[in-house]
Design a protein around this motif. Structure first.
Motif, PDB file in Angstrom:
ATOM      1  N   SER A 249       0.821  -1.211   0.000  1.00 43.03           N
ATOM      2  CA  SER A 249       0.000   0.000   0.000  1.00 43.03           C
ATOM      3  C   SER A 249       0.860   1.268   0.000  1.00 43.03           C
ATOM      4  CB  SER A 249      -0.961   0.005   1.188  1.00 43.03           C
ATOM      5  OG  SER A 249      -0.256   0.194   2.386  1.00 43.03           O
TER       6      SER A 249
ATOM      7  N   ILE B  19      -7.082  -0.244  -2.802  1.00 43.75           N
ATOM      8  CA  ILE B  19      -7.908   0.575  -1.917  1.00 43.75           C
ATOM      9  C   ILE B  19      -8.883   1.379  -2.772  1.00 43.75           C
ATOM     10  CG2 ILE B  19      -7.885   2.348  -0.132  1.00 43.75           C
ATOM     11  CD1 ILE B  19      -5.001   1.434   0.485  1.00 43.75           C
ATOM     12  N   LYS B  20     -10.146   1.033  -2.712  1.00 41.95           N
ATOM     13  CA  LYS B  20     -11.163   1.667  -3.545  1.00 41.95           C
ATOM     14  C   LYS B  20     -11.418   3.112  -3.135  1.00 41.95           C
ATOM     15  CE  LYS B  20     -11.749  -2.083  -5.790  1.00 41.95           C
ATOM     16  NZ  LYS B  20     -11.115  -2.242  -7.078  1.00 41.95           N
TER      17      LYS B  20
ATOM     18  N   ARG C 269      -1.706   0.819  -4.499  1.00 38.99           N
ATOM     19  CA  ARG C 269      -2.706   1.378  -3.583  1.00 38.99           C
ATOM     20  C   ARG C 269      -3.976   1.749  -4.333  1.00 38.99           C
ATOM     21  NH1 ARG C 269       0.233   5.132  -0.988  1.00 38.99           N
ATOM     22  NH2 ARG C 269      -0.301   6.739  -2.488  1.00 38.99           N
ATOM     23  N   SER C 270      -3.834   2.281  -5.559  1.00 38.39           N
ATOM     24  CA  SER C 270      -5.030   2.648  -6.326  1.00 38.39           C
ATOM     25  C   SER C 270      -5.843   1.418  -6.727  1.00 38.39           C
ATOM     26  CB  SER C 270      -4.641   3.458  -7.556  1.00 38.39           C
ATOM     27  OG  SER C 270      -3.934   2.649  -8.478  1.00 38.39           O
ATOM     28  N   ILE C 271      -5.179   0.279  -6.867  1.00 32.89           N
ATOM     29  CA  ILE C 271      -5.892  -0.955  -7.216  1.00 32.89           C
ATOM     30  C   ILE C 271      -6.518  -1.592  -5.977  1.00 32.89           C
ATOM     31  CG2 ILE C 271      -5.600  -3.314  -8.064  1.00 32.89           C
ATOM     32  CD1 ILE C 271      -3.393  -2.228  -9.896  1.00 32.89           C
TER      33      ILE C 271
ATOM     34  N   GLU D 105      -9.290   5.278  -2.264  1.00 30.40           N
ATOM     35  CA  GLU D 105      -8.187   6.130  -2.725  1.00 30.40           C
ATOM     36  C   GLU D 105      -8.630   7.036  -3.872  1.00 30.40           C
ATOM     37  OE1 GLU D 105      -4.269   7.493  -2.558  1.00 30.40           O
ATOM     38  OE2 GLU D 105      -5.211   6.050  -1.238  1.00 30.40           O
ATOM     39  N   LYS D 106      -9.477   6.536  -4.752  1.00 25.24           N
ATOM     40  CA  LYS D 106      -9.952   7.314  -5.896  1.00 25.24           C
ATOM     41  C   LYS D 106     -10.884   8.437  -5.459  1.00 25.24           C
ATOM     42  CE  LYS D 106      -9.624   3.238  -8.747  1.00 25.24           C
ATOM     43  NZ  LYS D 106     -10.338   2.173  -9.427  1.00 25.24           N
TER      44      LYS D 106
ATOM     45  N   ASP E 181       1.888   3.909  -5.051  1.00 26.28           N
ATOM     46  CA  ASP E 181       0.679   4.555  -5.560  1.00 26.28           C
ATOM     47  C   ASP E 181      -0.124   3.653  -6.494  1.00 26.28           C
ATOM     48  OD1 ASP E 181       1.147   6.879  -4.156  1.00 26.28           O
ATOM     49  OD2 ASP E 181       2.303   7.798  -5.787  1.00 26.28           O
ATOM     50  N   TYR E 182       0.554   2.987  -7.411  1.00 27.26           N
ATOM     51  CA  TYR E 182      -0.165   2.156  -8.380  1.00 27.26           C
ATOM     52  C   TYR E 182      -0.908   1.010  -7.688  1.00 27.26           C
ATOM     53  CZ  TYR E 182      -1.129  -1.021 -12.201  1.00 27.26           C
ATOM     54  OH  TYR E 182      -1.761  -1.852 -13.073  1.00 27.26           O
TER      55      TYR E 182
ATOM     56  N   GLU F 141     -10.604  10.296  -2.718  1.00 28.92           N
ATOM     57  CA  GLU F 141      -9.990  11.259  -1.810  1.00 28.92           C
ATOM     58  C   GLU F 141      -9.672  12.595  -2.461  1.00 28.92           C
ATOM     59  OE1 GLU F 141      -6.946  10.021   0.749  1.00 28.92           O
ATOM     60  OE2 GLU F 141      -7.982   8.200   1.339  1.00 28.92           O
TER      61      GLU F 141
END
Length: 78
Positions: free
Chosen positions: A43, A53-54, A49-51, A56-57, A46-47, A59
């Protein structure tokens, strides 16, 4: 011949059963702990984490410090 000699005591059976359950629970705990460590490590990227953690988009845009404000603070601190 007594019945107690033919059959193991309840306490002995319970100890055997609880040892099996303890080993099973310990394996589950270690497995989940390893997964937690891997997820926390991945996590940080960034790449990934974006996949993973839903939220994250949702925020938004990260806060950017104004360059002018940043330069003024550096002048005042010196």
């Amino acid at each position: 011949m007594s019945i107690q000699k033919d059959h193991p005591k309840f306490e002995e059976l319970y100890i055997v059963f609880s040892n099996i359950i303890e080993k099973f629970l310990l394996k589950i705990f270690l497995f989940l702990f390893v997964i937690l460590i891997f997820l926390q490590f991945f996590s940080q990227f960034d790449y990934v984490r974006s996949i993973l953690i839903k939220v994250e988009k949702l925020e938004g845009i990260p806060y950017q410090i104004n360059d002018r404000y940043h330069d003024e603070n550096n002048k005042n601190s010196n």
